[in-house]
Design a protein around this motif. Structure first.
Motif, PDB file in Angstrom:
ATOM      1  N   ASP A   6       0.858  -1.180   0.000  1.00  0.00           N
ATOM      2  CA  ASP A   6       0.000   0.000   0.000  1.00  0.00           C
ATOM      3  C   ASP A   6       0.894   1.230   0.000  1.00  0.00           C
ATOM      4  OD1 ASP A   6       0.930   0.304   2.659  1.00  0.00           O
ATOM      5  OD2 ASP A   6      -0.747  -0.875   3.419  1.00  0.00           O
ATOM      6  N   GLU A   7       0.258   2.400  -0.021  1.00  0.00           N
ATOM      7  CA  GLU A   7       1.015   3.654  -0.112  1.00  0.00           C
ATOM      8  C   GLU A   7       1.919   3.856   1.089  1.00  0.00           C
ATOM      9  OE1 GLU A   7       0.202   8.480  -0.541  1.00  0.00           O
ATOM     10  OE2 GLU A   7      -1.450   7.056  -0.767  1.00  0.00           O
ATOM     11  N   LYS A   8       1.477   3.452   2.266  1.00  0.00           N
ATOM     12  CA  LYS A   8       2.275   3.680   3.470  1.00  0.00           C
ATOM     13  C   LYS A   8       3.573   2.878   3.463  1.00  0.00           C
ATOM     14  CE  LYS A   8      -1.729   4.665   6.429  1.00  0.00           C
ATOM     15  NZ  LYS A   8      -2.508   4.240   7.618  1.00  0.00           N
ATOM     16  N   GLY A   9       3.605   1.796   2.717  1.00  0.00           N
ATOM     17  CA  GLY A   9       4.785   0.940   2.732  1.00  0.00           C
ATOM     18  C   GLY A   9       5.907   1.395   1.831  1.00  0.00           C
ATOM     19  N   ILE A  10       5.675   2.425   0.991  1.00  0.00           N
ATOM     20  CA  ILE A  10       6.675   2.813  -0.011  1.00  0.00           C
ATOM     21  C   ILE A  10       7.907   3.412   0.648  1.00  0.00           C
ATOM     22  CG2 ILE A  10       7.136   4.208  -2.056  1.00  0.00           C
ATOM     23  CD1 ILE A  10       4.102   4.169  -2.592  1.00  0.00           C
TER      24      ILE A  10
END
Length: 780
Positions: free
Chosen positions: A364-368
């Protein structure tokens, strides 16, 4: 009570000690079996790096250029804006081909000029070195011609590395877009594609660079005797390798930077600011040139730049190391410690890469951002014990004499443990600089959010906040570099400083992987917009691109910090050589001619930045005029979803011609300044010039790069909807009938776009190119 007189030493004891001292030559250091294994380690790790890059390329190429190639249908994959899947695929292939053709055309033209430069510089450099090294009136033609050969090899290797990076980036951008189309695994597939594309660049560059430099050393070694003086001459000659690499990097960085920002600024001003077109709208004539520029500037330019840093740091360490009789006595493997260090770094980075793609994949976006930060931290942690093992295995330890347990280099008693600390200073210092850069350029933290909030009152306050952020962001990195310089020099002299520079570049493959990742995601987002794919695809690529802006800033921080250390190491080697030849031994700032040189050197980064920024402004002005002409000639381009397309090729030609014409003057300024200063005013003036250029250049490079990065991410912070509630309150006219805020129609967003446009030449042209100024002036 009077002390009894000391008893005289027995004559036999004194005689034995004198005989021991006489027999203690170079601390009784001899070549070990482990030292002799170093060449095999260098060759094997270089080959592994190249092989791993091929493996990553195969993984990237496994993604078909078909937006419908996923196992599941994309939610909302029905025709968008009247375009069905077949039309979207056709556009995808068309854009992929256009970006590839434009990038190839620019690099072909640029490398033609570089080829002419190499042909002219080779004989000139050979003659000047032969004349400069003459003894008793006899010119040293062997040194001259072999230095010229090293220069050519370094220049060609730099061209090859830059070209590979560009080709990989344009090969991967559309595949990253396709990966983002996957409804269930889109985050993982698109991230892995972009990250692996960066890995192809990182591992191929480091593998090729290590092999090229070692093979050059092995061949030229046969031309010199295996003695202290012979090794000194060999390393003197091989220093041309670093000069060749940085010379090409200068053209790649400046030319590519002017190209990409002329297209970006022109497309933004004429398209987004004036006509309210979305970013990367296919109706904008400058959008293809903008996407081409991401590859030739941020990928090919950065690749050549970091290759130059590796070449010069390695050459500086080899040059200073060869001046130590104890290191020479320890064998060829001990001399090759700098290259072995970079070779082991390839293995560490290879193991680290699987953390982001397999062990902890992005979902997800938070993991980038956490995945990218983890790459820096894990690679640094794994590299630390490897550095210690290499240092105690390859570097010598005297058993007698004045430096027992260590070795003397540059008049300093160092040791394998001290060398380990020197590399560790650079390794962890680079990590700190990277995290500080992330703090000041990521919209996840307060500084960029403050810049975004400043847009409420217009572009002027946005500019003020952004400039303040850039200046403030230089404080911690400069203190870190100052600590590294003091600590490394205290432990091992200028050899320690060159090892610290190599420590900062020890995880070069990882650094390049996360740096090239950014432009690939940027291109992927542009392709998604121009193909009119589902909005969810653009949301993924925008989130990946926002993290890419931060990683690009981190990469620039590594490059700038290492450039400062490399420049200082080369500067120290220059002063050491002058001292050995009976010249100056220290740099006296109270000497008027030295201080005058210092003032001029401190001014050069400003002169250089003025030239590059004006070049971007002139080229962007021509781009705006051409885009406006096309809008006037074909008003259909301003009608949403209209099938008409602009003339992209003219804009590509404007950027290409402007960059090739404008890159010559800044390059000449950097290359000729130390030469003219030395010829006209002598070596004391040159020492001041180099000191001023390094001290001024690092501050300006960091602040420029971080200011531009912060403005860019402030715009992305607003565009992702983080300030929609505030925009709806301050600008109710931006709220549509459904209650949704049209963020990009607001004055707050337009103020952010203005800041981003101003910051473009700072972060992608002037700022990154200043690190080459620091290195190139020093090695010339």
């Amino acid at each position: 009570q009077a002390k009894s007189p000391a008893r005289p030493r027995h004559p036999e004891v004194l005689l034995r000690r004198l005989m021991d001292d006489f027999a203690c030559v170079n601390g009784n250091i001899t070549a070990s079996d482990a030292s002799e294994a170093a060449p095999a380690l260098i060759i094997v790790t270089g080959l592994i790096g190249i092989a791993f890059s091929v493996f990553l390329l195969k993984l990237v190429s496994s993604i078909a250029l078909d937006v419908a190639s996923n196992n599941e249908p994309l939610v909302g994959s029905e025709p968008i804006n009247g375009a069905d899947v077949a039309e979207q695929n056709a556009r995808l292939l068309e854009l992929y081909a256009a970006i590839t053709t434009g990038a190839n055309a620019f690099l072909r033209s640029e490398y033609k000029l570089c080829g002419i430069f190499i042909v002219l510089a080779f004989p000139a450099m050979s003659v000047l070195i032969a004349w400069g090294d003459k003894e008793d009136g006899k010119w040293e033609w062997k040194n001259g011609w072999l230095s010229g050969v090293s220069f050519v090899v370094g220049a060609i290797t730099s061209i090859v590395c830059g070209y590979i990076g560009m080709r990989v980036a344009v090969f991967s951008n559309a595949r990253c877009t396709v990966g983002a189309c996957d409804p269930s695994k889109g985050w993982t597939r698109s991230f892995n594609t972009a990250f692996r594309a960066g890995g192809v660049m990182g591992f191929s560059l480091t593998g090729i660079a290590i092999l090229a430099l070692y093979i050059l050393l092995a061949i030229l070694r046969t031309a010199f005797p295996d003695s202290d003086e012979g090794y000194k001459q060999l390393m003197d000659v091989v220093a041309g390798f670093g000069l060749g690499g940085s010379s090409i990097a200068m053209f790649g960085r400046v030319g590519g930077g002017i190209y990409t920002k002329a297209a970006d600024v022109g497309a933004d001003l004429a398209g987004k600011v004036v006509q309210d077109l979305p970013e990367d709208d296919p109706h904008n004539p400058g959008t293809i040139a903008d996407n081409v520029g991401d590859n030739v500037g941020d990928v090919a330019g950065m690749g050549s730049d970091l290759f130059g840093s590796f070449g010069e740091a390695s050459c500086a360490a080899l040059l200073v190391g060869a001046s130590s009789p104890m290191i020479v006595a320890a064998g060829w493997g001990a001399l090759m410690f700098p290259l072995a260090l970079s070779g082991v770094g390839i293995l560490v980075c290879m193991a680290t890469s699987f953390v982001a793609t397999d062990l902890m994949p992005v979902r997800d976006e938070k993991g980038i951002e956490s995945a990218l930060k983890m790459q820096l931290l894990v690679s640094t942690l794994l590299m630390t014990p490897c550095v210690y093992a290499l240092a105690v295995t390859l570097l010598p330890a005297a058993t007698c004499g004045m430096c027992v347990g260590g070795f003397v280099v540059g008049g300093v008693c160092s040791s394998p443990l001290k060398a380990f600390f020197c590399v560790g200073f650079g390794l962890w210092g680079g990590c700190v600089i990277g995290f500080v850069t992330e703090y000041y350029t990521s919209f996840s933290y307060t500084p960029v959010q403050e810049v975004a909030n400043a847009c409420r009152t217009g572009a002027a306050t946005n500019i003020i906040y952004g400039l303040a952020l850039g200046y403030k962001s230089a404080i911690v990195p400069v203190f870190v570099v100052a600590f590294i310089v003091f600590g490394a020099h205290s432990l091992a002299g200028f050899y320690g400083i060159s090892l610290a520079a190599l420590g900062m570049l020890a995880t070069l493959a990882t650094c390049l992987s996360i740096d090239v990742y950014g432009p690939v995601c940027d291109n992927a987002g542009g392709i998604a917009e121009m193909c009119e794919l589902h909005p969810s695809v653009r949301e993924k690529t925008d989130a990946l691109d926002a993290a890419g802006n931060t990683t690009a800033a981190i990469g620039k921080g590594f490059a700038i910090g290492s450039a400062c250390l490399v420049g200082l190491a080369l500067f120290g080697a220059f002063v050491t050589r002058l001292s050995a030849e009976g010249g100056i031994t220290t740099v006296d700032l109270l000497d008027p001619i030295t201080f005058a040189g210092l003032l001029v050197g401190a001014m050069l980064p400003y002169w250089f930045s003025a030239m590059t920024m004006k070049s971007v402004g002139m080229a962007a002005n021509a781009m705006v005029i051409e885009i406006k002409r096309q809008f006037d000639a074909n008003p259909n381009l301003l009608i949403p979803n209209h099938p008409d397309r602009p003339d992209y090729d003219t804009c590509i030609k404007i950027s290409t011609d402007a960059s090739l014409q404008e890159m010559i003057a800044p390059g000449a300024l950097v290359m000729l300044s130390p030469v003219l200063c030395g010829v006209c005013f002598g070596t004391r003036c040159v020492t001041g010039l180099l000191a001023g250029g390094i001290a001024s250049g690092i501050q300006m490079a960091i602040s420029s790069s971080n200011t531009g990065g912060a403005w860019d991410n402030a715009k992305k912070y607003i565009s992702k909807g983080a300030m929609d509630e505030l925009i709806g309150q301050l600008e109710p006219e931006t709220v549509d009938g459904t209650g949704k805020v049209q963020t990009k129609k607001s004055q707050i967003f337009k103020a952010a776009v203005t800041g981003d446009t101003v910051g473009d030449p700072l972060k992608d042209t002037s700022g990154p190119a200043l690190n080459i100024l620091m290195k190139l002036m020093a090695i010339i």
